[in-house]
Each structure stands twice: as C-alpha cells, then as structure tokens.
Design an enzyme around this catalytic site. Structure first.
Site, PDB file in Angstrom:
ATOM      1  N   HIS A   1       0.821  -1.217   0.000  1.00  0.00           N
ATOM      2  CA  HIS A   1       0.000   0.000   0.000  1.00  0.00           C
ATOM      3  C   HIS A   1       0.857   1.271   0.000  1.00  0.00           C
ATOM      4  O   HIS A   1       0.345   2.368  -0.225  1.00  0.00           O
ATOM      5  CB  HIS A   1      -0.931  -0.007   1.209  1.00  0.00           C
ATOM      6  CG  HIS A   1      -2.257   0.644   0.942  1.00  0.00           C
ATOM      7  ND1 HIS A   1      -2.401   1.775   0.176  1.00  0.00           N
ATOM      8  CD2 HIS A   1      -3.517   0.300   1.344  1.00  0.00           C
ATOM      9  CE1 HIS A   1      -3.680   2.128   0.120  1.00  0.00           C
ATOM     10  NE2 HIS A   1      -4.378   1.226   0.810  1.00  0.00           N
TER      11      HIS A   1
ATOM     12  N   ASP B   1      -2.453   2.390  -4.215  1.00  0.00           N
ATOM     13  CA  ASP B   1      -3.691   2.462  -3.455  1.00  0.00           C
ATOM     14  C   ASP B   1      -4.640   1.348  -3.897  1.00  0.00           C
ATOM     15  O   ASP B   1      -4.392   0.650  -4.886  1.00  0.00           O
ATOM     16  CB  ASP B   1      -4.347   3.824  -3.637  1.00  0.00           C
ATOM     17  CG  ASP B   1      -3.514   4.938  -3.011  1.00  0.00           C
ATOM     18  OD1 ASP B   1      -2.903   4.692  -1.949  1.00  0.00           O
ATOM     19  OD2 ASP B   1      -3.462   6.042  -3.585  1.00  0.00           O
TER      20      ASP B   1
END
Length: 429
Positions: A403, A407
């Site tokens: 992450h 995203d």
C-alpha cells in the site's frame, strides 16, 4: 577508505555462501566489477565482483570455508592503505576442521553426550554408530543433498558421501563435512558410542533452522517493512480452461510438454503488468521505480523450502516461448543447477496452490517486488450467467500489494484486468 567485500544475499532462502575459488591473491590489484571470487550456496554457484578499484587485502575465507550472508570476505584497499583496525575482517565458519569437544559437561540438568553432535535435522533420519564425523544418514526418498564442492572433495578423498551428516542449510552436505570425515578416517575409529536420549522437548517440537529459519526471517522482514493488503475476487475460468485444453493438445507433440494453467496465467499477468506498470514497481529509498522489464517469477516447492525463479523480459515473449522458458527454469530447480540470474531480478511473483485444493489465501510479497498474485483451485460450481444458473469453472485470485506504492483502486483495476483476460482469454490473441 577500505571497501568491504561482503557475501551477497542471493534469494530469500540463502543463509551462507561457501568459497569455491579465489581468482586473485592477497595484494593483487583489481578493478571495479572484476570477478574476484567464486562461491556456492545451497542452491546455486555464483561470483563476487570487486566493489571498487584498489588492492585485495584481508582475505578472510579460503576455498572450502563458509561465510554468513553480509559477512566480510575481504577488503579492497587503496594503494598503501592498511586494513581497518576497528572491526574484525570476518568470522567465517571453518570448513576444514570440526570444533573440539567440550572438556567438561555444560551446567545443564541433562548431561551432554560424550561427543559433539550436530543439530538435529527434521527431514533426515540419523543413526549414530561412530563419531560425529562419520554419521550414517538415510536421506528421505534416497536423495542425497550435497554441494558441488562437497561432491568433488568426496571423490578426491574417497569418502562415501551417503554416509555423511550434512551441516549446511537444510541438512545439505558441505565441504567441511567431507573434510571432517576424511580427517577422521586417518585415525583409528573408536568403538561405537551409544547416543544418550535427548532432553525431553515439547511434543511434536522440531528446531527451526536452515532454510526454514531463513524463510521465516525473510517473510517476517517482508511483513514488517511493507504495508501489505490483499484483494480477493472470484473469476469465471470456463473459457480459460477450454483454451488451455485446446492449446495443450495442439502443441504437445511439437513442444514435448503440455501448455499449463501457469503458462497461461504468466502470459495474462505479463499483459496486465504492461498495461498497469505501477504494479511492476519497487521502492528504492524514497523513490518508486517502475521497472522497464517484466520478469515473472513462479514460486516452486523444493524438498526443504521454496525458490522463486523468474523469466526475464516476459513482455517480449509469446505464450509458447514463455512456456518453454518456464520448463527450462523448472528443470534447473529439479536438477539443482539454478544460477544467480534465475533467482535475481524478479519484478512480480505468481504462487499457485490450486493443485493442493486451496480456494483463496493471503500470499506474502517477495521483496523488493510490490505485489504477488495468489491463485486458487479451479472448481465447477453453480453461477449466474445471463440471468440463468449454469455450472461454470470458477477460480479465486488473491492479490497482495504494498500500500506504500499503490492504493486500493489502482490495484483493484489491475486485478480486474487479470480477471477479464481469464474470463475472455482470446483477447490475448
């Protein structure tokens, strides 16, 4: 300033490297990127290059000796420069002699055995009828794990390698085991010594060591240094199965093997990575690097762990070429002759547990890659197609991504594209 030459980390399961041959001597001049020493690991043979111009000094490990990953092998010195005094050159594990036995029992509740014995290996049955230098081992399935250097030394010394206890990673026989056996053969062997019962341990407990220990460390490092998140989706793989069946029958005679689901998946993932280069990236310091090439890795099980060899420049290959490249890699895995290039440079990994009946799981990223695709089994089940219930071949995909680099939405679109190509694989043509 003295530049250290360190044992590199080649693959997630490497624990140490054994020096095979020095190509230079103490005091020899070298240039940057010049190959100066050959070494071997539990999986491959490789080389170390000089990190700078200068003169070789402080060689700490000779042929047959092993050095832990990131241990110092030697230094490159400027002309007239002395070795640094503030730190030791290296602490290699000697491969030429076994450690001396203790002169007195250690202060423990259970007295130690009268001879030094190596750590127990969970994948081998050991019967000790002589000193630790000549233990009898019955390898699982008759396979003897030994390094190329150990095999060469055993042939030179006339040592039966099948009678040795391996002290290398995963119980592998290394050079020091052969040296110890050859040295022991030069003196009269004492009468057989019975092995005292080991101190009681927890039921079913085995030591975590060798390759298992290295894998444990690497996986914890991956999870502790990345913000990992897993997306899961179910895919209709009916047409995917049909295409694989057609291609397998068409090309089997010419290729000598059948096109597999993994071959098709690698081609599909490669196509998706070209279209979504942010998923083919890695983190370098504070920069996100989008890799120019797609180097697809496939997690492969081996008797004492796993390896992830990868096909380079998969974006330039058609399906048949990619399938042949994977067969060559798998042959290198089973033959034990993987090289550095096979294990390094991967940009994305596929791990398939479908053959073991697994539907979905959360794969752990193989650093420094930013994502990994987990593939579950293909199973026939009811599904809704055009408003009607039909039996379809369904498959679950699990995408774990970092992450920090991506995203959720971009990662989901990447997984969505893989799903689309599985459901409509003729889009690849």
């Amino acid at each position: 300033m003295a530049t250290p030459i360190k044992m590199p980390l080649l693959g997630m399961t490497m624990e140490e490297g054994i020096i095979s041959k020095w190509l230079v001597e103490e005091g020899d001049p070298v240039t940057k990127d010049q190959v100066i020493v050959e070494f071997e690991t539990d999986k491959i043979n490789a080389e170390i290059e000089a990190p700078a111009d200068g003169v070789i000094g402080g060689i700490a490990a000779r042929a047959g000796e092993s050095v832990k990953v990131q241990g110092i092998v030697a230094y490159v010195l400027a002309e007239g420069e002395e070795l640094p005094a503030a730190e030791p050159v290296a602490e290699p594990v000697s491969e030429t002699a076994a450690p001396p036995p203790p002169v007195a029992p250690a202060p423990q509740p259970v007295a130690p055995p009268p001879v030094a014995t190596p750590p127990a290996q969970p994948v081998q049955a050991v019967t000790q009828t002589a000193p630790a230098t000549a233990q009898v081992v019955q390898p699982v399935g008759g396979r003897i794990k030994a390094s190329p250097l150990a095999r060469r030394l055993a042939a030179e010394f006339g040592v039966d390698i099948a009678l040795l206890q391996g002290s290398g990673p995963g119980g592998r026989i290394v050079a020091k085991d052969v040296h110890a056996s050859a040295d022991g053969a030069r003196v009269a062997a004492p009468a057989p010594v019975p092995v005292p019962a080991a101190a009681p341990a927890a039921a079913g407990a085995v030591p975590i060591a060798g390759m298992r220990k290295v894998i444990a460390d690497r996986m914890m490092q991956s999870l502790s240094t990345m913000a990992q998140l897993t997306l899961v989706t179910e895919v209709d793989a009916t047409r995917f199965v049909e295409l694989r069946t057609d291609l397998a029958s068409q090309h089997e005679d010419a290729l000598g093997f059948r096109i597999s689901f993994n071959d098709l998946l690698a081609r599909i993932v490669t196509r998706a990575l070209v279209e979504h280069p942010h998923m083919n990236a890695s983190l370098s310091g504070d920069e996100i690097v989008n890799n120019e090439h797609v180097n697809i890795g496939l997690a492969v099980e081996v008797p004492d762990g796993l390896v992830v060899p990868n096909v380079k420049n998969a974006q330039n290959m058609q399906l048949v070429e990619l399938a042949a490249a994977f067969r060559k890699l798998i042959g290198s895995v089973t033959g034990g002759n993987l090289d550095l290039n096979d294990l390094s440079g991967g940009t994305f990994t596929i791990t398939n547990l479908g053959a073991l009946g697994i539907d979905a799981f959360t794969p752990v990223i193989n650093p420094p890659e930013c994502a990994i695709l987990g593939v579950g089994r293909i199973i026939a089940k009811p599904a809704v197609v055009d408003g009607e219930i039909a039996i379809r071949q369904m498959m679950t995909l699990s995408l774990t991504f970092d992450h920090r680099l991506n995203d959720g939405a971009p990662a989901a679109r990447f997984l969505q594209r893989i799903s689309q190509l599985i459901e409509q694989p003729y889009l690849l043509i």
